[in-house]
Design an enzyme around this catalytic site. Sequence first.
Site, PDB file in Angstrom:
ATOM      1  N   SER A 290       0.807  -1.225   0.000  1.00  0.00           N
ATOM      2  CA  SER A 290       0.000   0.000   0.000  1.00  0.00           C
ATOM      3  C   SER A 290       0.842   1.278   0.000  1.00  0.00           C
ATOM      4  O   SER A 290       1.898   1.346   0.622  1.00  0.00           O
ATOM      5  CB  SER A 290      -0.919   0.007   1.223  1.00  0.00           C
ATOM      6  OG  SER A 290      -1.607   1.232   1.319  1.00  0.00           O
TER       7      SER A 290
ATOM      8  N   LYS B  24     -13.045  -5.548   4.172  1.00  0.00           N
ATOM      9  CA  LYS B  24     -13.979  -4.420   4.086  1.00  0.00           C
ATOM     10  C   LYS B  24     -15.412  -4.785   4.463  1.00  0.00           C
ATOM     11  O   LYS B  24     -16.111  -4.003   5.104  1.00  0.00           O
ATOM     12  CB  LYS B  24     -13.954  -3.817   2.683  1.00  0.00           C
ATOM     13  CG  LYS B  24     -12.684  -3.060   2.346  1.00  0.00           C
ATOM     14  CD  LYS B  24     -12.807  -2.412   0.973  1.00  0.00           C
ATOM     15  CE  LYS B  24     -11.587  -1.600   0.623  1.00  0.00           C
ATOM     16  NZ  LYS B  24     -11.743  -0.915  -0.691  1.00  0.00           N
TER      17      LYS B  24
ATOM     18  N   ASP C 255     -14.382   5.630  -0.608  1.00  0.00           N
ATOM     19  CA  ASP C 255     -14.219   5.450  -2.053  1.00  0.00           C
ATOM     20  C   ASP C 255     -15.209   6.331  -2.817  1.00  0.00           C
ATOM     21  O   ASP C 255     -14.907   6.818  -3.911  1.00  0.00           O
ATOM     22  CB  ASP C 255     -14.432   3.985  -2.444  1.00  0.00           C
ATOM     23  CG  ASP C 255     -13.263   3.100  -2.066  1.00  0.00           C
ATOM     24  OD1 ASP C 255     -12.150   3.639  -1.861  1.00  0.00           O
ATOM     25  OD2 ASP C 255     -13.444   1.873  -1.974  1.00  0.00           O
TER      26      ASP C 255
ATOM     27  N   SER D  98     -16.061  -1.859  -5.888  1.00  0.00           N
ATOM     28  CA  SER D  98     -15.790  -0.503  -6.370  1.00  0.00           C
ATOM     29  C   SER D  98     -16.945   0.019  -7.203  1.00  0.00           C
ATOM     30  O   SER D  98     -17.266   1.211  -7.171  1.00  0.00           O
ATOM     31  CB  SER D  98     -14.501  -0.491  -7.199  1.00  0.00           C
ATOM     32  OG  SER D  98     -13.390  -0.837  -6.416  1.00  0.00           O
TER      33      SER D  98
ATOM     34  N   LEU E  78     -24.195 -10.956 -16.353  1.00  0.00           N
ATOM     35  CA  LEU E  78     -25.301 -10.009 -16.192  1.00  0.00           C
ATOM     36  C   LEU E  78     -25.972 -10.130 -14.830  1.00  0.00           C
ATOM     37  O   LEU E  78     -26.446  -9.136 -14.273  1.00  0.00           O
ATOM     38  CB  LEU E  78     -26.329 -10.220 -17.303  1.00  0.00           C
ATOM     39  CG  LEU E  78     -27.411  -9.141 -17.441  1.00  0.00           C
ATOM     40  CD1 LEU E  78     -26.791  -7.773 -17.681  1.00  0.00           C
ATOM     41  CD2 LEU E  78     -28.374  -9.502 -18.566  1.00  0.00           C
TER      42      LEU E  78
ATOM     43  N   ARG F  31     -24.645 -10.500 -11.974  1.00  0.00           N
ATOM     44  CA  ARG F  31     -23.939  -9.684 -10.982  1.00  0.00           C
ATOM     45  C   ARG F  31     -24.321  -8.213 -11.125  1.00  0.00           C
ATOM     46  O   ARG F  31     -24.463  -7.499 -10.131  1.00  0.00           O
ATOM     47  CB  ARG F  31     -22.423  -9.855 -11.130  1.00  0.00           C
ATOM     48  CG  ARG F  31     -21.927 -11.237 -10.733  1.00  0.00           C
ATOM     49  CD  ARG F  31     -20.435 -11.247 -10.539  1.00  0.00           C
ATOM     50  NE  ARG F  31     -20.038 -10.418  -9.404  1.00  0.00           N
ATOM     51  CZ  ARG F  31     -18.772 -10.106  -9.124  1.00  0.00           C
ATOM     52  NH1 ARG F  31     -17.795 -10.545  -9.908  1.00  0.00           N
ATOM     53  NH2 ARG F  31     -18.478  -9.363  -8.081  1.00  0.00           N
TER      54      ARG F  31
ATOM     55  N   TYR G 290      -4.753   2.324 -11.473  1.00  0.00           N
ATOM     56  CA  TYR G 290      -3.677   3.325 -11.436  1.00  0.00           C
ATOM     57  C   TYR G 290      -2.293   2.737 -11.688  1.00  0.00           C
ATOM     58  O   TYR G 290      -1.278   3.431 -11.582  1.00  0.00           O
ATOM     59  CB  TYR G 290      -3.695   4.139 -10.136  1.00  0.00           C
ATOM     60  CG  TYR G 290      -3.520   3.373  -8.855  1.00  0.00           C
ATOM     61  CD1 TYR G 290      -2.253   3.110  -8.343  1.00  0.00           C
ATOM     62  CD2 TYR G 290      -4.621   2.938  -8.132  1.00  0.00           C
ATOM     63  CE1 TYR G 290      -2.087   2.427  -7.153  1.00  0.00           C
ATOM     64  CE2 TYR G 290      -4.476   2.260  -6.942  1.00  0.00           C
ATOM     65  CZ  TYR G 290      -3.207   2.003  -6.453  1.00  0.00           C
ATOM     66  OH  TYR G 290      -3.057   1.317  -5.271  1.00  0.00           O
TER      67      TYR G 290
END
Length: 277
Positions: free
Chosen positions: A17, A68, A103, A132, A155, A157, A219
Site C-alpha cells: 500500500s 472491508k 471510495d 468498487s 449479467l 452480478r 492506477y
Amino acid sequence: MTRIKAACLIGWPAAHSRSPMIHHYWLRTLGIEGGYAIESVPPEGFGEFVLHLSTHGYLGANVTIPHKERALLLTEPDARARAVGAANTLWYDGETLRSTNTDIEGFLNNLDACAPGWDGIDEALVLGAGGSSRAVVFGLIERGIKRIHLANRTLDRAQAVADQFNADVVPTAWQDLAAVLPRAKLLVNTTSLGMKGQPALEVDIGLLPTDAAVADLVYVPLETPLLAAARARGLATADGLGMLLHQAVRGFELWFGTRPSVTPELRALIEADLAPA
C-alpha cells in the site's frame, strides 16, 4: 507521557500500500505529530484486532482487502458504508467505533477536479459489478444522475448491484455496450481490465459523445489504454491515482482533525513511487 496520535491500514496482505506515504506526507507538511502504520492481519484475527483497536494504540484505521465487508459488521456504519456493503475507514466517536466508505468521496472529488461540471449529465455507463462499482454507482446516484447503465460480463452480478439501489440503474449485457456508449456522457471502468498484467479493456471510445468524460479506477499503469484513447479524442479523463489520493482525505481529517489537500507535490511523490511498477 502523551501518546502520539496514530492510525493504521489493516489488510492481508497490506505491505504494497501507498497509504503510509500519503498520510506521512500530510502529517509532515501540516506539522502534525502523528503516525500511520501497516498492520498485516489475517482474516481469523481481524475481529479481535478491530475490537481492541485503541488498545493497539490507534485512534482509527483504513481497511483493505479482504476485510472491508467484515468491518461493516464490527462497527457502526454510516449510510454510505451500508449502501456499498463495505467499510474502508474506521474512527472513534467517543467510545463508539464508526465506519464509512471514502471510495465514494474519492471518486466524486477526483472527477470534480479533473472534469468540472461533469455531473450535469443525464446518463452514465459503469463497467464492472464488484465492490468498487457499488461505490461508484452510489456516488452517481448522490449527484443526481438519472440513468446509470451497469455493464458486466456476468449479467446476474450487474442485476444484483442494481437491485441494491432504489434508482434507475440498468443492468447491461457486455455485448450491448455499443448501443449504450453514444448516450453515455460519463464512462467509468471499475474492472481490473487494463491493469498491468491484465488483458486490455476493449471498448470503442469513438462511440462516446464528444463532450463525454472517462474515468478509470486502475492506477498501474497511470495511463491505461482506455484513458490514452480518451485523451487522444480530447475527452476529459480521471485516473485511478486521483481517486486513491482523494479517498484518503476524509480518514486523515477524522483522525487528526485537519482536512488535508491533494496537491501536485503529493501526486508527484506517489507517481515517482509507482514508476518502477
